[in-house]
Scaffold this active site. Structure first.
Site, short mmCIF file in Angstrom:
data_model
loop_
_atom_site.label_atom_id
_atom_site.label_comp_id
_atom_site.label_asym_id
_atom_site.label_seq_id
_atom_site.Cartn_x
_atom_site.Cartn_y
_atom_site.Cartn_z
N GLY A 111 -69.00 23.53 -62.35
CA GLY A 111 -70.09 24.15 -61.80
C GLY A 111 -70.01 25.45 -61.59
O GLY A 111 -69.16 26.27 -62.04
N ALA A 112 -70.84 26.04 -60.44
CA ALA A 112 -70.97 27.35 -60.21
C ALA A 112 -69.48 28.08 -59.74
O ALA A 112 -69.11 29.39 -60.07
CB ALA A 112 -71.83 27.49 -58.87
N ALA A 113 -68.48 27.13 -59.27
CA ALA A 113 -67.37 27.60 -58.84
C ALA A 113 -66.47 27.95 -59.95
O ALA A 113 -65.57 28.62 -59.82
CB ALA A 113 -66.83 26.54 -58.15
N SER B 100 -67.81 20.47 -58.55
CA SER B 100 -66.62 19.96 -58.39
C SER B 100 -65.09 20.10 -58.83
O SER B 100 -65.36 21.26 -59.36
CB SER B 100 -66.82 18.34 -58.81
N THR C 252 -65.38 22.76 -52.54
CA THR C 252 -66.18 21.89 -53.41
C THR C 252 -65.79 20.48 -52.83
O THR C 252 -65.32 20.25 -52.02
CB THR C 252 -65.86 22.17 -54.80
N TYR C 253 -65.67 19.48 -53.89
CA TYR C 253 -65.29 18.25 -53.66
C TYR C 253 -64.54 17.73 -54.94
O TYR C 253 -64.72 18.18 -56.03
CB TYR C 253 -66.69 17.28 -53.41
#
Length: 133
Positions: free
Chosen positions: A74-76, A26, A58-59
């Protein structure tokens, strides 16, 4: 009826303050910026990293009220570094016949992610923020 995917709003030149690999994916944004950009919690957003040239989807999730943090989770988090400048964009589906009158909202922030200006996006109008800031 035909629909087109159109830019709804963007937060322009936000500064990433944190990247948290261990949090679920996110991007954390203050409720104040989410409101003026008309972005809802859990709404999909594109993030364009001005500094590094990376892009990802993403969100949005709501940060703390009054916070100026922009945290990629996260991964981002691998795609940003604190201090990077990003554009956070949201999109909407609009009936084709309504597209000509559509004006997306641009939310400008300062180097500390504090609200600076809100205005419609206009084709051919350059930002008053010099690059690099």
């Amino acid at each position: 009826m035909a629909y087109r995917k159109m830019l709804k709003s963007k937060i322009h030149r936000a500064c990433v303050t944190q990247a948290d690999l261990d949090y679920e994916g996110s991007i954390t944004i203050s409720p104040e910026l989410l409101k003026v950009a008309n972005i809802l919690p859990y709404e999909a957003v594109n993030v364009w990293n001005i500094t590094a040239g990376t892009r990802f989807e993403t969100y949005a999730i709501t940060g703390e009220k009054g916070s100026t943090d922009i945290c990629v989770n996260g991964a981002a988090a691998h795609l940003v570094t604190p201090g990077d400048l990003v554009i956070i964009a949201s999109f909407t589906q609009i009936l084709e016949e309504d597209c000509a009158a559509h004006e997306p909202t641009v939310v400008f922030v300062d180097q500390f992610n504090r609200l600076k200006e809100i205005r419609p996006e206009r084709i051919g109008v350059k930002s008053r923020i010099p690059y690099p800031a």
